[in-house]
Design a protein around this motif. Structure first.
Motif, PDB file in Angstrom:
ATOM      1  N   GLN B 300       0.704  -1.143  -0.084  1.00 29.02           N
ATOM      2  CA  GLN B 300       0.110  -0.140  -0.053  1.00 29.02           C
ATOM      3  C   GLN B 300       0.810   1.055  -0.052  1.00 29.02           C
ATOM      4  O   GLN B 300       0.617   2.142  -0.691  1.00 29.02           O
ATOM      5  CB  GLN B 300      -0.877   0.025   1.292  1.00 29.02           C
ATOM      6  N   LYS B 301       2.113   1.304   0.690  1.00 27.84           N
ATOM      7  CA  LYS B 301       2.783   2.302   0.832  1.00 27.84           C
ATOM      8  C   LYS B 301       3.564   2.519  -0.703  1.00 27.84           C
ATOM      9  O   LYS B 301       3.779   3.766  -0.985  1.00 27.84           O
ATOM     10  CB  LYS B 301       3.800   2.164   2.008  1.00 27.84           C
ATOM     11  N   ALA B 302       4.043   1.187  -1.207  1.00 27.98           N
ATOM     12  CA  ALA B 302       4.501   1.441  -2.312  1.00 27.98           C
ATOM     13  C   ALA B 302       3.811   2.002  -3.581  1.00 27.98           C
ATOM     14  O   ALA B 302       4.058   2.655  -4.322  1.00 27.98           O
ATOM     15  CB  ALA B 302       4.942  -0.154  -2.813  1.00 27.98           C
ATOM     16  N   GLY B 304       1.670   4.342  -2.954  1.00 25.59           N
ATOM     17  CA  GLY B 304       1.229   5.711  -2.680  1.00 25.59           C
ATOM     18  C   GLY B 304       0.129   5.831  -1.544  1.00 25.59           C
ATOM     19  O   GLY B 304      -0.124   7.164  -1.557  1.00 25.59           O
ATOM     20  N   VAL B 305      -0.113   4.971  -0.799  1.00 29.85           N
ATOM     21  CA  VAL B 305      -1.264   5.206   0.160  1.00 29.85           C
ATOM     22  C   VAL B 305      -0.190   5.652   1.425  1.00 29.85           C
ATOM     23  O   VAL B 305       0.667   5.251   1.808  1.00 29.85           O
ATOM     24  CB  VAL B 305      -1.687   3.948   0.590  1.00 29.85           C
ATOM     25  N   PHE B 306      -0.940   7.064   2.029  1.00 26.54           N
ATOM     26  CA  PHE B 306       0.025   7.373   3.237  1.00 26.54           C
ATOM     27  C   PHE B 306      -0.097   6.542   4.315  1.00 26.54           C
ATOM     28  O   PHE B 306      -1.259   5.950   4.537  1.00 26.54           O
ATOM     29  CB  PHE B 306      -0.653   8.651   3.794  1.00 26.54           C
ATOM     30  N   SER B 307       0.850   6.461   5.334  1.00 25.74           N
ATOM     31  CA  SER B 307       1.060   5.851   6.329  1.00 25.74           C
ATOM     32  C   SER B 307      -0.181   6.097   7.385  1.00 25.74           C
ATOM     33  O   SER B 307      -0.777   5.278   7.892  1.00 25.74           O
ATOM     34  CB  SER B 307       2.277   6.185   7.234  1.00 25.74           C
ATOM     35  N   ASN B 309      -2.912   7.087   6.311  1.00 27.45           N
ATOM     36  CA  ASN B 309      -4.263   6.496   5.739  1.00 27.45           C
ATOM     37  C   ASN B 309      -4.472   5.061   6.055  1.00 27.45           C
ATOM     38  O   ASN B 309      -5.501   4.617   6.212  1.00 27.45           O
ATOM     39  CB  ASN B 309      -4.365   7.001   4.484  1.00 27.45           C
ATOM     40  N   ALA B 388       8.174   0.457   2.491  1.00 28.25           N
ATOM     41  CA  ALA B 388       7.845  -0.010   1.127  1.00 28.25           C
ATOM     42  C   ALA B 388       9.213  -0.738   0.684  1.00 28.25           C
ATOM     43  O   ALA B 388       9.068  -1.503  -0.168  1.00 28.25           O
ATOM     44  CB  ALA B 388       7.468   1.003   0.351  1.00 28.25           C
TER      45      ALA B 388
END
Lengths: 212, 844
Positions: B300-302, B304-307, B309, B388
């Motif tokens: 998810q981080k890779a 582009g989801v913010f930590s 979120n 990530a």
């Protein structure tokens, strides 16, 4: 740019004075021995690691100076990453793994768009399968679909065919190179596979953290 | 840079939270179970309390028996004033007194000390009384010398309808059984009771002291009179009457309200303990859950989801879980009401109905939310540790609790809110706060105990391989030792403390007190009967010990000229001294078991001056000093007396003890009667029926009967308390088993290595047992110390009884919990004992 690690009073120079530019539509293969710094290089470009010194510029942004959330925002839209291990979310189906990238970008009708790309990759009959129900090649196609569904301008791929047989490797490389051609994107790919590397316009060879 | 609007994204995160939860709920089953048990207990306590409060509030007039009650104590009311009230209200006169009822013409005649309510034709003004037969109450005022008795008397005296019973020296016909009375707010709650008509009262030779006579007038305003206005009119009639007490509907059933408040405060604290223990498990299970999601979070981080979120998604999952469990547990608590209703209607004569309270639902949710957030902050914050970039290396480090200064501050603030929430709602906030403080001190000590054990075991060397493995299991970085010690330690401490308190209390009431207490109390012995009375007792058993003391009824109306009711609250421990008239006595010598703590015994040079000896505890509670002036109302006359000394009064032996003693030179002049206690050498030699023939107006109270009633009630309370406190141990066990399951993968790997090295299953089980013994015995040692200290404090300081360490009870509790824990640990470990090599080699 440079990347160093400190371990037990020893300074390890992972990358030293690495400098290169990537044009639009350009495909680059990064080759080198294990531990030479290839993966670290694309981690830096993707903003997943911070350079010890130097600058990484992507479009109008200087990635190395941005905050984590700002880099995430760029990755969401403009950078797609493909890993050697597919890293699909295990309890999400194929279509859910792909639509995740669309939904966090507030793209309308994410399910149909995800379906469209999976159909294109020959996975129309595997949409609602969990990753554990897919073969290695299918998993990698879903992973690539998730990486390019937002039509990023840059694709970073780390040994994308490393775990695949020759037939699936060819399929995957075709998908990646076709995408670059169709969408005017750029590709930076780490690989040990000479055949695959030779498909790129440019090959960057790294040895002991330096470009040869 | 374009930022996504967080509000717009809420529905998206909610969708992901819901999806994750529905697909992974089995991995957080222990969170669901522990949260459900603790919220269910809390909901049940609140629903029962609320239903009881509603019953008491809705039926306040019913419980009081009128819109207002005028209590004349032991004098008949002023008829002129009563007549004035009857112009705008219906007034029902009621006289309550205690007397003996005995059977006649039976093979074996029996007696019963009974509280009798004499009622007129207007009774009851509110609500309905239930009798058998249905017209019994109507007949009561028509048939002279008739009586209705409660079911217990009917059964114990082996009565039939129309049987004749003796009340004092008069005969009465039992015309029915009283099933339920609406006005149960007074002394009628626990004891035996009977109803007679008003005319019957005149036939009896009642004396004002020994019969504990009480004249009450219940008032129901006419429809044309507004309640407030009516109350004002009654108040104006009695504004200068110190001896008349007015009672209002909101003061009805004060005793029951106090019991409900105290009991629910205690149970709420037990339930929050269960919830806090559950919190330890929540933190651990959640960390394991997030660890399992390590790569998904990295993906998810890779992309582009913010930590932040991702954390929101996990908090949302917890919130969804909490909402569902809160609603379910609160709803389920309603099903307990019929069971509790049966229990309460038998004991208190109250009928409760489940009533929905939105506020209670919110409070249950709020408590659950606070506990959940406090324990999940360091866990969910561990998401920040996921990188990530790990996806490139395919190496995922185990996540650890992530404490930042900000999260610690937030946790402390939330904890203070949680404690305040319980403290504000409780009847005695200090006790709640003290309980929480003790709880967290125990928690800290148990944590440091685990640290110490790990430290010491790391230094311990033993050549036996099973011991080595056990020690390694306890001391390894991801061992479950701290969680086991904290969760089971707290549960065991609570269970042992309550067991010690309960067993000591029961032992004192059922064994120790009867051994030292007299066998009988004799009330209402007149001056001219004293000699005959003593002679009769000696004739029945010449080795009996008799104590006879003078007694008079007096009210403490002023302390240094001020009405004590104006500044002493009803929560004061010694409020009973000023609540009603008290029986007081006098003595030449300092009573043997009442040593002086301050001041000097009577000043014989001032025989005409009233001198008072006061219970030192009462003095302390009221802030009274030597030389203070008490105004006593004795037979309507107010007399000032000086407090000259304080005595340490020990009420535990149930012998004759008075909060106030007077100097005999002065008090002997007051008309009085006598109270006696008798301890027989052979109790069977005393014939109560024969005694009542000679002394019909004297009341006999058999101590063992009362102690039996108290023990019966205590047994029920004890069972309820132990069941609820056992829940804390159960939650502790769920936490431990979930911790073992969380460890599962490590255990499987470890056992696989053992298997490859040639260890037998037996040796692995043996090492598990050694691990259990080391951990469990440390827990028991500390839990026992804590429970001894706390139960000793409760028994000796709060109940003022003798505390003893009851080894057999201690053994029963620890062996039971130990066995259950051991079986659970072995059972949970069983599936890790035979790991299959193939999937592990394939890294599946």
């Amino acid at each position: 740019m440079n990347l160093n690690y400190n371990t037990d009073n020893n300074l390890i120079n992972v990358l030293q004075d690495v400098s290169f530019e990537v044009d639009y539509k350009e495909t680059i293969s990064v080759v080198g021995e294990s531990g030479s710094g290839k993966t670290s290089l694309i981690m830096l470009i993707g903003g997943l690691e911070k350079a010890s010194s130097g600058k990484i510029e992507f479009k109008d942004f200087e990635i190395s100076s941005l905050k984590e959330d700002e880099i995430s925002e760029i990755r969401r839209k403009d950078i797609g990453i493909v890993f050697q291990s597919c890293y699909l979310i295990p309890n999400y189906t194929a279509i859910e793994n792909v639509s995740l990238a669309l939904e966090i970008n507030k793209i309308k009708d994410p399910i149909n768009k995800a379906k469209e790309i999976l159909d294109k990759f020959g996975l129309g009959n595997r949409l609602n399968n969990l990753p554990s129900q897919l073969s290695g090649g299918e998993q990698q196609r879903v992973a690539i679909a998730r990486s390019i569904v937002m039509k990023p301008e840059l694709i970073l791929a780390d040994e994308p065919t490393g775990n695949l047989d020759s037939e699936n490797s060819e399929l995957i490389s075709n998908i990646l190179f076709d995408y670059v051609k169709e969408e005017n994107a750029s590709l930076i790919m780490v690989t040990h596979d000479n055949k695959l590397a030779n498909l790129s316009k440019r090959i960057i060879k790294i040895k002991d953290g330096k470009i040869e | 840079m374009v930022k996504l609007n967080k509000n717009q994204n809420f529905s998206l995160y909610f969708k992901y939270a819901l999806r994750d939860l529905t697909r992974s709920y089995n991995k957080i089953l222990s969170i669901i179970i522990t949260l459900f048990i603790s919220l269910f207990i809390l909901s049940s306590i609140m629903t029962i309390e609320d239903s009881l409060e509603n019953e008491l509030n809705e039926n306040a007039k019913l419980l009081l028996g009128g819109d207002i009650e005028i209590d004349y104590n032991n004098r008949e009311g002023d008829q002129t004033k009563i007549d004035k009230i009857t112009k705008f209200a219906t007034v029902s006169q009621m006289v309550e007194f205690s007397t003996m009822i005995s059977t006649v013409n039976k093979k074996i005649n029996k007696t019963s000390f009974t509280r009798v309510k004499s009622v007129d034709q207007f009774y009851p003004l509110y609500g309905n009384a239930f009798y058998e037969p249905n017209d019994a109450l109507e007949k009561l005022n028509q048939i002279e010398s008739s009586i209705l008795v409660n079911e217990n008397i009917f059964k114990n005296l082996n009565l039939k309808i129309n049987d004749i019973v003796k009340v004092q020296d008069k005969e009465f016909k039992v015309i029915g059984i009283v099933k339920v009375l609406p006005d149960i707010g007074g002394a009628f709650v626990f004891g035996d009771f009977a109803l007679t008509g008003k005319k019957t009262l005149d036939k009896l030779d009642l004396n004002t002291l020994g019969s504990f006579l009480n004249y009450e007038y219940k008032v129901k305003f006419n429809k044309s009179v507004n309640s407030k206005e009516g109350i004002k009119r009654v108040e104006s009639l009695f504004k200068d009457q110190n001896r008349v007490r007015l009672r209002y509907p909101e003061n009805s059933a004060g005793g029951i309200r106090r019991i409900v408040d105290n009991f629910s405060q205690f149970l709420s604290l037990v339930s929050i303990s269960a919830m806090l223990i559950a919190g330890i498990g929540i933190a651990n299970t959640l960390l394991s859950f997030i660890n399992q999601k390590n790569s998904s979070i990295a993906v998810q981080k890779a992309i582009g989801v913010f930590s932040g979120n991702i954390k929101t998604i996990y908090y949302l999952q917890l919130a969804i879980l909490l909402v569902l469990i809160t609603v379910f547990s609160y709803g389920l608590s309603f099903f307990l009401i019929p069971i509790v209703d049966k229990y309460i209607s038998d004991g208190l004569g109250l009928n409760i109905e489940a009533s929905f309270s939105f506020l209670n639902l919110i409070i249950v949710f709020l408590v659950g939310m606070l506990v959940m957030i406090i324990f999940s902050i360091p866990t969910v914050n561990s998401i920040d540790q996921v990188k990530a970039s790990n996806l490139f290396r395919n190496v995922f480090q185990s996540l650890q609790f992530n404490y930042s200064v900000k999260s610690v501050i937030i946790s402390i603030v939330l904890l203070i809110i949680l404690i305040s929430l319980f403290a504000i709602r409780s009847s005695i906030p200090f006790y709640s706060v003290a309980y929480f403080v003790s709880f967290f001190i125990c928690l800290l000590i148990f944590y440091y105990l685990s640290v110490t054990i790990i430290y010491l075991l790391k230094k311990y060397k033993n050549s036996k391989i099973s011991v080595k493995i056990a020690v390694k299991n306890i001391t390894q970085s991801k061992s479950i030792t701290p969680i086991t010690i904290m969760s089971l330690g707290l549960g065991m401490t609570l269970l042992l403390t309550l067991t010690f308190v309960g067993s000591n209390f029961k032992r004192e009431i059922s064994k120790s007190i009867p051994e030292i207490a007299p066998d009988y109390f004799f009330l209402g012995i007149q001056n001219d009967q004293r000699e005959k009375f003593e002679k009769m007792i000696f004739n029945s058993d010449n080795k009996s010990k008799i104590e006879v003391v003078p007694m008079v009824s007096a009210g403490l109306v002023k302390i240094n000229g001020i009405d004590p009711n104006s500044y002493i609250k009803n929560t004061n421990d010694s409020y009973w001294v000023i609540m009603n008239d008290r029986r007081i006595s006098w003595s030449d010598e300092i009573p043997k078991d009442n040593p002086l703590t301050q001041g000097s015994w009577w000043d014989l040079s001032s025989p005409d001056k009233l001198q008072i000896s006061l219970d030192s505890k009462v003095a302390q509670d009221f802030g009274v000093k030597i030389g203070d002036i008490f105004t006593l109302n004795i037979y309507g006359r107010e007399i000032d007396g000086e407090v000259v000394n304080f005595r340490l009064v020990d009420y535990r032996d149930l012998s004759i003890n008075f909060a106030m003693l007077l100097n005999p030179q002065f008090a002997n002049k007051i008309p009085h009667e006598y109270l006696s206690t008798v301890k027989f050498n052979n109790i069977d030699k005393f014939d109560g029926i024969n005694f009542l023939d000679e002394f019909p107006s004297v009341s006999i109270v058999k101590i063992s009967d009362y102690l039996k009633k108290v023990t019966d009630v205590l047994n029920k309370v004890f069972i309820a308390v132990i069941i609820i406190s056992t829940v804390t141990v159960i939650i502790g066990l769920v936490v431990i088993s979930s911790a073992i399951i969380v460890q599962g993968k490590i255990k499987t790997f470890q056992n696989l290595v053992f298997k490859i090295l040639g260890f037998s299953k037996k040796e692995i089980i043996y090492s598990s047992l050694i691990e259990f013994i080391i951990t469990f015995f440390s827990i028991i040692l500390f839990s026992t110390i804590f429970s001894i200290v706390s139960s000793k404090f409760i028994i000796e300081n709060i109940f003022q009884l003798k505390w003893l360490f009851e080894f057999d009870i201690f053994l029963n509790v620890t062996i039971t919990v130990g066995l259950v824990t051991m079986i659970l640990i072995v059972f949970t470990n069983l599936k890790y004992l035979s790991p299959k090599v193939y999937p592990l080699v394939r890294n599946e």
